[in-house]
Structures are given as C-alpha cells and as structure tokens.
Scaffold this active site. Structure first.
Site, PDB file in Angstrom:
ATOM      1  N   ALA B  17       4.340  -5.514   8.924  1.00  0.00           N
ATOM      2  CA  ALA B  17       5.761  -5.344   9.245  1.00  0.00           C
ATOM      3  C   ALA B  17       6.625  -5.747   8.052  1.00  0.00           C
ATOM      4  O   ALA B  17       7.656  -5.124   7.768  1.00  0.00           O
ATOM      5  CB  ALA B  17       6.117  -6.172  10.479  1.00  0.00           C
ATOM      6  N   ALA B  34       9.355   2.113 -10.220  1.00  0.00           N
ATOM      7  CA  ALA B  34       8.012   2.705 -10.166  1.00  0.00           C
ATOM      8  C   ALA B  34       7.996   4.102 -10.759  1.00  0.00           C
ATOM      9  O   ALA B  34       6.935   4.662 -11.010  1.00  0.00           O
ATOM     10  CB  ALA B  34       7.519   2.755  -8.724  1.00  0.00           C
ATOM     11  N   ARG B  46      -3.759  -1.988  16.372  1.00  0.00           N
ATOM     12  CA  ARG B  46      -4.420  -1.950  17.666  1.00  0.00           C
ATOM     13  C   ARG B  46      -3.444  -1.623  18.804  1.00  0.00           C
ATOM     14  O   ARG B  46      -3.718  -0.802  19.645  1.00  0.00           O
ATOM     15  CB  ARG B  46      -5.119  -3.280  17.949  1.00  0.00           C
ATOM     16  CG  ARG B  46      -6.620  -3.172  17.692  1.00  0.00           C
ATOM     17  CD  ARG B  46      -7.304  -4.475  17.986  1.00  0.00           C
ATOM     18  NE  ARG B  46      -6.703  -5.533  17.150  1.00  0.00           N
ATOM     19  CZ  ARG B  46      -7.234  -6.738  16.998  1.00  0.00           C
ATOM     20  NH1 ARG B  46      -8.346  -7.050  17.617  1.00  0.00           N
ATOM     21  NH2 ARG B  46      -6.675  -7.634  16.224  1.00  0.00           N
ATOM     22  N   VAL B 134      -4.554 -13.811  -3.434  1.00  0.00           N
ATOM     23  CA  VAL B 134      -4.542 -15.132  -4.060  1.00  0.00           C
ATOM     24  C   VAL B 134      -3.108 -15.593  -4.277  1.00  0.00           C
ATOM     25  O   VAL B 134      -2.320 -14.903  -4.931  1.00  0.00           O
ATOM     26  CB  VAL B 134      -5.279 -15.132  -5.418  1.00  0.00           C
ATOM     27  CG1 VAL B 134      -5.277 -16.531  -6.027  1.00  0.00           C
ATOM     28  CG2 VAL B 134      -6.705 -14.625  -5.263  1.00  0.00           C
ATOM     29  N   GLY B 189       3.934 -24.063  13.586  1.00  0.00           N
ATOM     30  CA  GLY B 189       3.462 -22.772  13.102  1.00  0.00           C
ATOM     31  C   GLY B 189       3.032 -22.783  11.644  1.00  0.00           C
ATOM     32  O   GLY B 189       2.789 -21.732  11.055  1.00  0.00           O
ATOM     33  N   ASP B 203     -10.610 -21.163   2.893  1.00  0.00           N
ATOM     34  CA  ASP B 203      -9.607 -20.220   2.398  1.00  0.00           C
ATOM     35  C   ASP B 203      -9.339 -20.442   0.902  1.00  0.00           C
ATOM     36  O   ASP B 203      -9.308 -19.492   0.114  1.00  0.00           O
ATOM     37  CB  ASP B 203      -8.321 -20.408   3.215  1.00  0.00           C
ATOM     38  CG  ASP B 203      -7.186 -19.559   2.698  1.00  0.00           C
ATOM     39  OD1 ASP B 203      -7.180 -18.344   2.965  1.00  0.00           O
ATOM     40  OD2 ASP B 203      -6.297 -20.113   2.009  1.00  0.00           O
ATOM     41  N   LYS B 207     -10.121 -17.853  -2.496  1.00  0.00           N
ATOM     42  CA  LYS B 207      -9.171 -17.532  -3.574  1.00  0.00           C
ATOM     43  C   LYS B 207      -9.713 -17.988  -4.927  1.00  0.00           C
ATOM     44  O   LYS B 207      -9.595 -17.287  -5.933  1.00  0.00           O
ATOM     45  CB  LYS B 207      -7.829 -18.184  -3.269  1.00  0.00           C
ATOM     46  CG  LYS B 207      -7.185 -17.643  -1.986  1.00  0.00           C
ATOM     47  CD  LYS B 207      -6.048 -18.553  -1.538  1.00  0.00           C
ATOM     48  CE  LYS B 207      -5.382 -18.060  -0.266  1.00  0.00           C
ATOM     49  NZ  LYS B 207      -4.470 -19.085   0.291  1.00  0.00           N
TER      50      LYS B 207
END
Lengths: 430, 430
Positions: B17, B34, B46, B134, B189, B203, B207
């Site tokens: 999103a 670009a 899903r 990373v 959160g 994690d 990286k």
C-alpha cells in the site's frame, strides 16, 4: 563487455595520484564489479618531473593538457586540474563537445557552470559525473540522485567543510580561540595557506548549491547562497552552547518552499540529540529529509586523496556499467528556476552573543531593543568581565521570524554599549 | 524513453500500500527522474476486500498471485508477499524465468536463495533488486554496490534491527528490564506479536549476510552467521556499560580475512565516540570501511511503509533507467565461496557479567578461572546483592583471543557459585 573503459587523467595532484594508486591496488576487483577493466591511456599535468609517489612511466604523458579533450584513445576525461574557470572549464567543455564523458572533483566549476555542462553532456549523450565534488568519498550525490530518488526532498543540509569542522571540534575540545587553532591547523596541513575559501564558507556553499539541485530539481544557484563562515566564532560561544546542550557546527542548509529556494551556510547550534552534533574532526555529513523515507544521514571523509579518489573511481565504474543518465537526474531543461527565498520570513530560534561595556543600563538597552523588535527572550546569560573590561551577553530567543532578530540587532547597531559586532547563530531543531 | 515501466505488485500489506501511495504522491517527479513514468498494471493479494487505505479500483486485480509471473503486461514484478520460501520464492523464480525483473523487500528469501535467484536474473539479463531488504529506506546496498565500489571493504557492520534498537534505547533511557520493555513495544506496535525473529537476532543476521556479499564479493552464507539476540541483556548491563562510557547495541559484524568470512550478530558495547552509539530508537545504521574511502556511515529508518516503499521505488527507478547489472555487483559465478572464519582466533576486549552467590571465595574462583584461561582483567566491578541474594559481577577484559574468554567461562560452567548463565558482550573499538 571486456573492452576496457579508457581514461585520460588531467591533473596529477594528490587526487590524481590517488586515482592511479587506487586503480593499481583495486583494479582486479573493480574490473569484476564494473564488468570490464578501467585503463589509464594518458596522463597530463603541468610538471612532468615532479615526484608523485606513483610510477607514471607506464602511461603516455601528454604535455598539452587541453589536448586530452580530443584524444582519440580516451572514452572519459578525468578533470582534476581545479579552478572554477580557466583550463579546467575549457577542457571539460571541449571533452564533452567531442563526445567524451567527464568525471571531475571540481566543486567550484560545477557550482558555477554545472547547468551549462550538464546540457552539453546530455546533448552528446555522454556522462558528466562529480560525486567527489560534494563530501569527498561519501556517496551523497548518488544517495540523493538514486537512493532517495523516489522522494520529494524537503530539506537537505549538512557539514560540508572538513577544515571548519576540524577547527570547531578542536576549539570545543581544547577551549581555544579561532585564530590560534587555525594557525595550528595550517601547520598540520589541515588548513590551506590561504584558508579563506574554507573558513569563510565558500567551499561549503559550492557543495550546498550542488546538493540543492539534486534534492529539489532546481537549477544550480550558487550566487544565491547566503554565506557566513566561522571566523567570528569564539571559544566562549562554544562554551555557552555546551552549557545549553548544543555544539557549534558550520551547517549548510537548503530548502525548497513556496517562497523559493533557500540556501544558507552559517554557524549553527546543533542539539546533542541530532546526528550532526556527533560529526567531529574533519568528517563531512549530509542529512536529507524525504517525504517517504524520512531522515537519511550520510557521513564520512570529505577530503583527502583516498576518499576523493574513491568517489572519482565510483563515477568511472558507473560509466563502465553504462550509466549515462542526465547529470542532475532530471534533464537540465527540466530543472526549475527558483527565486532565492527571503530569509526574513523564516522562523526559528536564535543564539545571539554580544560583547558589551561593563556599565549600568547595558542589559536594559539590549532587552529594550529585543522587545521593541518583537523578539522574545528564552534565556539570557551574562558572564564576568574580560581583560579589556567587556562583558559577554549570550541570548537564546524563542521561536520567531528572523526578520525580528535582524531588526533587534539593527536597533543596537552603533550603540556605544557594544564592543565589536554581535554574533548571530541559528539553532537547528532536532 | 516515454514508454512507462510496467509494474505488477504481489502483496498488499503496509509496504505494498505504501508503494501505491508513494507513486500517487510523487509520480510526476519520479517520471522526470527516471526518464519515464512508472505504471502499476496489476495488483494481487490474498484478500481483495480488505481496506488498505488506497484506491485499488484503478488497477487490474489478479486473484492468482502466482500468475503475475507470466503477466504479459508487466516488465517488473514487485514481490511483497514475504517469507523465505513458499509463494514468494515460487513467484520470484517464475518471474525471472519468464524474463521479468523482480524487486523485493524480502530479506529472508534473499538471505536464503539470493545466489540462485541472482544466477537466474543474470541468465535472463533482467534485474533482481532488493535495496529494501537491508536497513529499509537507507540506500546501503547502493552505497556498497556502487558508492563504495572502488574499494576493497575490510569490515561492514551495523545496527540492522530497529525493534532491538528501540528496546535497548528504551531500557537505557528508563532503566527498565527487557521483558517489561518488550511488552510495551508490542502494545505500541514496535514489536511483532511473535518477536523472536527480531529479538533473537535472526532478522539482523539475514541483513548482515546480504551486506557481506556486497562488501566482500563472497557468496551469501546466512547459515554461517553466529547469532545471539538481546533477550538476556539486563538493565544492569546497560547501566554498567554507561559507567564505562559505552552503550549496548545489537551489532551485526562481518569481516573478510585470511581465515574466511566472519559474520556475527551479537550485543556489543559501543563507545560513545563511535557513531553507532548515537543510533537511537528504531533507526538502523551501517558502517563500511574501505581501503581508500575510510569509514562510511549510513543511517535512517530501517522499517515502516514509507521508508520501505522508498527503497522499493528507488529500485524501480534504477530499472526504468536501464540498470540491469548483476544483482551482487559481481556476476554470481564470480562470488567467492569462503569458509566461516573461526571466532576463537579473533582478538578483542570482552564485557562479562555474572550473577553469583553472595558468599566467601566467589571472586577468587572467578579470578582464578580467568587467570587459568589466560584472560587478563582490565576492570572488575561487584554490585551489592539483589532481592534473590545474588550479586552482580561485571568484568572488562584486556584485549585477547576470544578463545581464552570462552575457556574461562567453560571453567566456571556448572559452578555452584554462579546463578544463571553468564553474559558475554564484545566491545567495539572506536
């Protein structure tokens, strides 16, 4: 892609010799990463006899540096002659016109002539790259041009002159005054014999104006940078700042806003919880704030043969890989022409330091000038008399328009209570 | 070059999103930078009904995510499904096999399957890019792959997990213990409901192993990373470290040397004059040390939809500009296979913390174990008894081989004087 990228080097000072040393040391690695070798086909400088600590006998020596622009052997000219105009500019123009790519470390030339040169490069479909022109070895142009390319950048700012930062760090660590530390820095080779480009902020302004074009997609506008150097910072200012939780740094700030392009190099008070406060010695650092990425921070060595050669060769590797995009990311024609934003409209907190006569009524006079100009004082400190009988008054203002601070200083100008010029530093918010 | 770059997005969590929001907000700017627009031609996830805060009705919705790999409309598949294996890997393999470029933020998949996927991309001449994998929005892969490409990199290390750094910073600021702060981070959160990938260092190890390949030109070797997380760091360790002039950080360190590739994620004591000591909250930061550029430092937001989307779109911009070079800079076949370097040969200073019974002779026992293992003690601190009667002993060793420190702890293992497991942190030198 096993054809080498063929390079002619113009200028063999410390950076030119550094480029040769780097290619000698890391050539095999670079060939793997670039997809092909980088080969020096010609070198040129003023004095052939000078010992540069590298073996030049392997390379074809060209006496007439300008002729490299038309040298059929070279795909790329590396311009390390230096100077905003003169031979460097002539060579760069001619090389681009002849369809050769150019890599340069020349911040003065790019700050003054970058737009014209970018147009020429785009017209011929060749590359013009100058990563080494800003923050030495730190890939900050790449960081803005490519790494943060998805973002609208609101602010870009940083510590762009290692000599000034070295001096300010040393003043801070040792409590010594500017002139004394400059003198030592010159003896140690950390400052030029004529240090004015560095300490008066011109070098930082060159770099800031280059960064601004990448950050905002605006035309380079070096002449619009408001510049104040570090010459008038006192050890006492640094000590006052420390008691308030700040360090003094020469910060170049650029912002694009409704009122135009704001660009200023000025001593700032930087709070200890801001990453720029921890940039010490001769390091450089750049902060960019993007609308999706948030705050990015890049730091490293901003000068010296190794870091500068690292950036020059990174540009060569990009060219070897086929990166021929517009020098400023956007085509030169698309770069927006923006007026210089008026500084008076800016809001912020200010640090003011005045040396005043030690007599009755001086503080009242200062306080009245502030009040009458609409400046709200957050904190005022007065320190005991100096040898010459003067007293230091340091003021931190509440947030307000810079216009009001300027007006308060105008009101005090010429007052017999003042000894010398007041010092005004801006306070960077964390 | 006005043909748009056509993109299919697989996975519409917060990052997916975010990519859509970013292209909505900055699309015109991105097209200028670009050289052509970036256009979303299909999206898939899903649950079609879920409200993601962005208008998806403009895009063609595809129910079968796997089918994007063969979607004739798309030049690039953006893989944001997640997971080291399963649908993400199937989709990525199929897209590359079909000659589509892939951009992904999936560090687990790249850590485990990067070499295979890079080979596939090179075989088809398409791009495989994963800047977002990373340090989130920080362009550190670009910084190594291109910015520092001229250098032999000796070390790369950094703070690679924002959750751990948030917890350690909060423990430090508030003097609270791990479990309590983790609990709060989960409520806010900042930590996942199942936080083990973060707090146990996996994690960060993903990286680190990705960075190592760029830094050293070695094959990805995630399974060789030695991993210790932050679960057993006490507020008391952080307080001891502070009295010694250090902060505790979870640092991933990789080095290429004669003995092989060294990769370790472990809590470290970081001296205050090192830039990693000032990386607070959920920020990420990476240090790379090159043989010409010296120390480069990159810092910024390592997670979140905005920073991650910024990195994903930066990769898309590179592809739009025609950057199709090998994913790891060097061709996958050229990446060297290196054995894991034995940690015991490493030299360094160690912080050891032991909880011991408050009784006669314990310190003598510890000191003897150190002496017998050949560990030289620089400093030993003993702090008064805890509620359970145990006493904290913190030791800083002189520089020496890690083997000796391990041997000293082996000697103490099983001693009735010890309460729980000793804590061993490495001391980063500035």
């Amino acid at each position: 892609m096993t054809e080498p990228l063929r390079v002619a080097i113009a200028g063999l000072g410390t950076v030119g010799a550094g480029v040769i040393r780097l290619l000698d040391a890391n050539g095999a690695l670079i060939a793997r990463r670039a997809g092909r070798p980088i080969e020096i086909v010609a070198v040129s400088a003023r004095d052939r006899a000078k010992d540069r600590g590298v073996d030049l006998s392997r390379f074809d020596w060209v006496d007439d540096t300008a002729s490299l622009a038309a040298d059929a052997r070279a795909d790329v000219v590396v311009e390390l002659v230096g100077g905003a105009d003169g031979p460097a500019l002539t060579l760069t123009r001619a090389a681009l016109a002849n369809g050769k790519s150019v890599v340069t470390a020349n911040k003065a030339m790019i700050a003054h002539h970058g737009l014209e040169l970018a147009r020429a490069a785009e017209g011929r479909g060749v590359a013009l790259k100058f990563e080494a022109a800003v923050a030495g070895g730190v890939p900050v142009i790449k960081g803005l041009r490519e790494g943060a390319a998805a973002n609208e950048i609101g602010h870009v700012y940083g510590i762009l002159n290692g000599t000034c930062n070295f001096i300010l760090s040393k003043m801070e660590a040792e409590g010594r005054d500017f002139a004394e530390v400059l003198d030592e820095a010159q003896r140690l080779g950390f400052a030029e014999a004529d240090p004015s480009f560095d300490i008066d902020g011109v070098d930082a302004a060159h770099k800031l104006s280059i960064l601004a074009s990448f950050a905002f997609g605006t035309r380079p506008a070096f002449s619009d940078v408001a510049i104040t150097g570090v010459r008038h910072v006192l050890a006492a200012d640094i000590a006052e700042a420390a008691t308030l939780g700040y360090r003094v740094r020469l910060v170049g700030v650029a912002e694009a806003g409704k009122n135009g392009l704001f660009q200023r190099v000025h001593p700032h008070l930087v709070p200890l919880d801001h990453p720029l406060a921890h940039v010490t010695g001769s390091l450089n650092a750049v902060v960019a704030e993007g609308n999706f990425v948030g705050r990015l921070f890049f730091q490293g060595r901003g000068a010296g043969d190794g870091p500068t050669a690292s950036a020059v060769v990174a540009d060569l590797i990009d060219i070897a890989r086929g990166e021929f995009g517009p020098p400023y990311a956007e085509p030169a024609e698309a770069l927006a022409e923006q007026p210089a934003a008026p500084t008076g409209e800016r809001r912020g907190r200010a640090y003011l330091r005045l040396m005043v006569a030690d007599k009755v009524g001086v503080l009242a006079e200062i306080a009245a000038a502030m009040r009458d100009a609409g400046v709200s004082i957050e904190r005022l400190m007065q320190r005991g008399a100096n040898a010459d009988g003067s007293v230091l008054v340091a003021i931190v203002t509440h947030e307000g328009p810079e216009r009001a601070v300027a007006a308060s200083l105008d009101r005090l100008r010429g007052s017999p209570s003042l000894v010398g010029e007041p010092m005004w530093m801006h306070i960077l918010e964390s």
